[in-house]
Design a protein around this motif. Structure first.
Motif, PDB file in Angstrom:
ATOM      1  N   LYS A 159       6.801   3.841  -8.321  1.00 24.31           N
ATOM      2  CA  LYS A 159       7.708   4.875  -8.836  1.00 24.31           C
ATOM      3  C   LYS A 159       7.676   6.160  -7.998  1.00 24.31           C
ATOM      4  CE  LYS A 159       8.707   2.254 -12.410  1.00 24.31           C
ATOM      5  NZ  LYS A 159      10.026   1.572 -12.483  1.00 24.31           N
ATOM      6  N   TYR A 160       7.918   6.041  -6.675  1.00 21.78           N
ATOM      7  CA  TYR A 160       7.988   7.215  -5.819  1.00 21.78           C
ATOM      8  C   TYR A 160       9.127   7.008  -4.816  1.00 21.78           C
ATOM      9  CZ  TYR A 160       5.753   4.570  -2.023  1.00 21.78           C
ATOM     10  OH  TYR A 160       5.480   3.652  -1.046  1.00 21.78           O
ATOM     11  N   GLU A 161       9.447   8.051  -4.069  1.00 25.03           N
ATOM     12  CA  GLU A 161      10.535   7.976  -3.097  1.00 25.03           C
ATOM     13  C   GLU A 161       9.985   7.403  -1.785  1.00 25.03           C
ATOM     14  OE1 GLU A 161      13.797  10.829  -0.786  1.00 25.03           O
ATOM     15  OE2 GLU A 161      12.442  11.697  -2.297  1.00 25.03           O
ATOM     16  N   TRP A 162      10.293   6.156  -1.535  1.00 22.60           N
ATOM     17  CA  TRP A 162       9.824   5.463  -0.331  1.00 22.60           C
ATOM     18  C   TRP A 162      10.693   5.875   0.858  1.00 22.60           C
ATOM     19  CZ3 TRP A 162      11.518   1.934   3.353  1.00 22.60           C
ATOM     20  CH2 TRP A 162      10.521   1.207   4.041  1.00 22.60           C
TER      21      TRP A 162
ATOM     22  N   TYR B 222     -11.522  -3.161  -6.083  1.00 25.11           N
ATOM     23  CA  TYR B 222     -10.090  -2.827  -6.029  1.00 25.11           C
ATOM     24  C   TYR B 222      -9.620  -2.775  -4.591  1.00 25.11           C
ATOM     25  CZ  TYR B 222      -5.819  -0.132  -5.859  1.00 25.11           C
ATOM     26  OH  TYR B 222      -4.540   0.276  -5.584  1.00 25.11           O
ATOM     27  N   ASN B 223      -8.524  -3.470  -4.305  1.00 27.72           N
ATOM     28  CA  ASN B 223      -7.786  -3.352  -3.048  1.00 27.72           C
ATOM     29  C   ASN B 223      -6.317  -3.204  -3.380  1.00 27.72           C
ATOM     30  OD1 ASN B 223      -9.971  -3.679  -1.201  1.00 27.72           O
ATOM     31  ND2 ASN B 223      -9.962  -5.874  -1.628  1.00 27.72           N
ATOM     32  N   PRO B 224      -5.534  -2.408  -2.633  1.00 27.57           N
ATOM     33  CA  PRO B 224      -4.115  -2.229  -2.958  1.00 27.57           C
ATOM     34  C   PRO B 224      -3.316  -3.527  -2.880  1.00 27.57           C
ATOM     35  CG  PRO B 224      -4.860  -0.535  -1.425  1.00 27.57           C
ATOM     36  CD  PRO B 224      -5.942  -1.550  -1.520  1.00 27.57           C
ATOM     37  N   TYR B 225      -3.721  -4.467  -2.034  1.00 30.19           N
ATOM     38  CA  TYR B 225      -2.887  -5.647  -1.798  1.00 30.19           C
ATOM     39  C   TYR B 225      -3.507  -6.946  -2.312  1.00 30.19           C
ATOM     40  CZ  TYR B 225      -5.881  -5.057   2.324  1.00 30.19           C
ATOM     41  OH  TYR B 225      -6.937  -4.828   3.154  1.00 30.19           O
ATOM     42  N   THR B 226      -4.652  -6.883  -2.982  1.00 33.94           N
ATOM     43  CA  THR B 226      -5.226  -8.089  -3.598  1.00 33.94           C
ATOM     44  C   THR B 226      -5.550  -7.817  -5.056  1.00 33.94           C
ATOM     45  OG1 THR B 226      -7.471  -7.491  -2.887  1.00 33.94           O
ATOM     46  CG2 THR B 226      -6.215  -8.967  -1.454  1.00 33.94           C
ATOM     47  N   GLU B 227      -5.321  -8.805  -5.900  1.00 36.20           N
ATOM     48  CA  GLU B 227      -5.656  -8.723  -7.317  1.00 36.20           C
ATOM     49  C   GLU B 227      -5.759 -10.153  -7.874  1.00 36.20           C
ATOM     50  OE1 GLU B 227      -6.874  -7.505 -10.808  1.00 36.20           O
ATOM     51  OE2 GLU B 227      -6.547  -6.131  -9.147  1.00 36.20           O
TER      52      GLU B 227
ATOM     53  N   GLN C 294       0.871  -1.171   0.000  1.00 40.58           N
ATOM     54  CA  GLN C 294       0.000   0.000   0.000  1.00 40.58           C
ATOM     55  C   GLN C 294       0.912   1.227   0.000  1.00 40.58           C
ATOM     56  OE1 GLN C 294      -3.438  -0.504   2.337  1.00 40.58           O
ATOM     57  NE2 GLN C 294      -3.831   1.666   2.649  1.00 40.58           N
ATOM     58  N   PRO C 295       0.831   2.100  -1.016  1.00 39.61           N
ATOM     59  CA  PRO C 295       1.784   3.214  -1.148  1.00 39.61           C
ATOM     60  C   PRO C 295       1.692   4.203   0.014  1.00 39.61           C
ATOM     61  CG  PRO C 295      -0.036   3.475  -2.689  1.00 39.61           C
ATOM     62  CD  PRO C 295      -0.174   2.107  -2.097  1.00 39.61           C
ATOM     63  N   GLN C 296       2.788   4.913   0.240  1.00 34.14           N
ATOM     64  CA  GLN C 296       2.854   5.822   1.389  1.00 34.14           C
ATOM     65  C   GLN C 296       2.025   7.084   1.189  1.00 34.14           C
ATOM     66  OE1 GLN C 296       7.066   6.384   2.187  1.00 34.14           O
ATOM     67  NE2 GLN C 296       7.169   4.479   3.369  1.00 34.14           N
ATOM     68  N   GLN C 297       1.626   7.374  -0.045  1.00 33.83           N
ATOM     69  CA  GLN C 297       0.765   8.535  -0.272  1.00 33.83           C
ATOM     70  C   GLN C 297      -0.711   8.149  -0.368  1.00 33.83           C
ATOM     71  OE1 GLN C 297       2.892   7.250  -2.411  1.00 33.83           O
ATOM     72  NE2 GLN C 297       2.242   7.382  -4.551  1.00 33.83           N
ATOM     73  N   HIS C 298      -1.033   6.908   0.012  1.00 31.86           N
ATOM     74  CA  HIS C 298      -2.415   6.441  -0.061  1.00 31.86           C
ATOM     75  C   HIS C 298      -3.285   7.215   0.937  1.00 31.86           C
ATOM     76  CE1 HIS C 298      -5.892   3.712   0.111  1.00 31.86           C
ATOM     77  NE2 HIS C 298      -5.464   3.213  -1.051  1.00 31.86           N
ATOM     78  N   PRO C 299      -4.534   7.599   0.551  1.00 30.88           N
ATOM     79  CA  PRO C 299      -5.398   8.388   1.456  1.00 30.88           C
ATOM     80  C   PRO C 299      -5.674   7.715   2.803  1.00 30.88           C
ATOM     81  CG  PRO C 299      -6.305   8.351  -0.763  1.00 30.88           C
ATOM     82  CD  PRO C 299      -5.161   7.394  -0.762  1.00 30.88           C
TER      83      PRO C 299
END
Length: 514
Positions: free
Chosen positions: A328-331, A426-431, A281-286
């Protein structure tokens, strides 16, 4: 003296007791001179007291023993309503309309302004007592159509008032009831006769056999109140399970029957790394904003992470890998270190799957958890800042979407839910991901009952799990099925300071319709 718990004399109770004894003595004196029984209504009239006083005396005498015998009876009586009493005094509406019309006629509009005008006009017109002339000067006028009338409605009500309602036929009664002039009342009374132990002198029976009575032998000359073997004993004080815990027990039993192992979920505080980053789950996720998540200030950050695994997670977020291009972001490690109140029990699933990946040889597992999670929600009838999440996880070789749908059918069938539909989500960690819907018979519509999916490779492969291992998972809340099961509309009546403890005490055992 009769006293309350606080020590003051309970005057009301004392007066009521003396009154019942007095009425009871009077009733016994009345019965002594009768060969047969007497109705309690008649007894009240003879003694000049209220009927309820006689009813109280009857119950008191019954409690003593077989002094009297009383049979409850009920009968229907006709009585006048307030409007019916007015008709007896002033005449029926139609008669009053007829009587107020002078020879030169009466303006229709003025008649309608009278309290009895509207009803009286229609009834008098129906009886052909009056006629309406719409051609009169100054507007429609009403004239008498006959010289004299007989007010039969008032005569019928007079019969009722004099106690001769039996002379009315059913058609008349129905018509008078329809006009709310007559009402039918069910009167309950007792038919009272002398009992096998009848006496006008009452002796209070003892209720307890004491040690002193046995030693002195005085029990031989005493009369004891019969022991009631059908009486209920006092319920012992005990603790009671909350409805949430009762439903939780049922869900837990279903998981155990399906061969699942319960995960340890005793860590309410979690790092952002395990709660978000490890789940891809990305760090800029709401969801990682302060409006959705509770962040801790003490301790503010965590320090201990599996270093190699943290590097792999950072890489898959920033550069991609395992067939993914990443975000593609700065983690930032500082963001992953932040401590929070966990927002889902999937953070526990991530820890357990990482632990599984560290084994020398992979072995299939089935995990479940039911525990509390926390969201920075606005409180309303269906949302709380903390609630319970139910989660199931299965890891094995080659699991597919068909396996997920099959195990979901098996799980919900054990809950008593057989009609299921699946909707892509849609879920960030399931597909792929699916929302689960069930047909609600009461609402006659499909309602969402859970969420599910297959964990993404970007989440599983950095942990070290074999490439051909798939992990399927699903989750739902505990509060929603509990509210449906126990008929609770507002979640704040189920959890929180507004909970009625009597509801917890009275709520039945949960039995899911499986």
């Amino acid at each position: 003296h009769s006293r309350t718990v606080g020590g003051d004399i309970n005057i009301n109770k004392l007066v009521a007791t003396r009154k019942e004894r007095r009425e009871g003595d009077s009733l016994l004196q009345l019965l002594e001179n009768l060969n047969n029984g007497i109705d309690s209504l008649e007894a009240a009239s003879s003694l000049g007291v209220d009927h309820q006083a006689i009813v109280g005396a009857v119950k008191s005498l019954q409690a003593i023993g077989n002094v009297i015998s009383a049979e409850l009876r009920s009968s229907k009586h006709c009585g006048l309503t307030a409007e019916g009493t007015e008709v007896v005094e002033q005449g029926s509406h139609e008669a009053r309309v007829f009587n107020c019309i002078p020879p030169e006629g009466f303006p229709h509009n003025d008649l309608m302004k009278l309290p009895f005008g509207k009803i009286g006009f229609s009834k008098a017109l129906l009886n052909k007592w009056i006629r309406l002339d719409k051609t009169s000067e100054g507007g429609p006028k009403i004239f008498r159509n006959v010289k004299n009338i007989e007010d039969h409605v008032r005569e019928k009500l007079l019969l009722v008032m004099k106690g001769n309602a039996t002379e009315l036929n059913e058609k008349d009664k129905t018509e008078l009831k329809k006009r709310t002039l007559l009402s039918e009342v069910t009167v309950k009374s007792y038919w009272i006769v002398k009992g096998s132990s009848f006496s006008t002198t009452l002796t209070k029976h003892d209720t307890d056999l004491t040690a002193e009575m046995i030693v002195a032998g005085s029990w031989k000359g005493k009369k004891f109140k019969p022991y009631n073997f059908d009486a209920w004993g006092a319920a012992p004080d005990s603790g009671h399970l909350h409805p949430l815990m009762k439903v939780r027990t049922e869900f837990r039993q279903i998981f155990l029957e399906m061969g699942f192992t319960e995960m340890p979920t005793n860590n309410f505080i979690e790092s952002s790394f395990w709660n978000f980053d490890s789940l891809f789950q990305p760090q800029q996720h709401p969801a990682r904003d302060q409006h959705d998540t509770f962040f801790l200030s003490d301790p503010e950050i965590s320090h201990e992470f599996p270093h190699d695994y943290l590097v792999r997670v950072k890489t898959v977020h920033t550069e991609g890998g395992f067939g993914s291009q990443g975000y593609k972001y700065e983690w930032k490690t500082e963001e992953a270190q932040k401590n929070i109140l966990r927002t889902h029990t999937t953070a526990v699933s991530a820890r357990m799957l990482y632990k599984l990946a560290q084994q020398e040889e992979f072995s299939p597992i089935k995990y479940f958890s039911i525990d509390r999670v926390f969201r920075n929600e606005t409180l309303d009838a269906t949302h709380l800042a903390e609630f319970h999440q139910i989660e199931g996880v299965v890891a094995d070789y080659g699991l597919t979407l068909g396996d997920l749908m099959g195990i979901l059918h098996q799980f919900f069938t054990k809950l008593g839910i057989t009609k299921l539909r699946f909707k892509p989500a849609y879920n960030p960690y399931t597909e792929p991901s699916m929302e689960v819907f069930s047909y609600h018979e009461g609402l006659n519509k499909w309602v969402e009952v859970g969420n599910s999916g297959i964990f993404r490779p970007e989440m599983l492969l950095p942990m070290g799990l074999p490439e051909d291992v798939s992990v399927i998972a699903w989750g739902l809340s505990l509060e929603r099925p509990t509210m449906i099961k126990y008929g609770i509309n507002n979640i704040r009546e189920l959890v929180g300071h507004k909970v009625n403890l009597q509801m917890v005490y009275d709520s039945p055992i949960c039995r899911l319709e499986s």
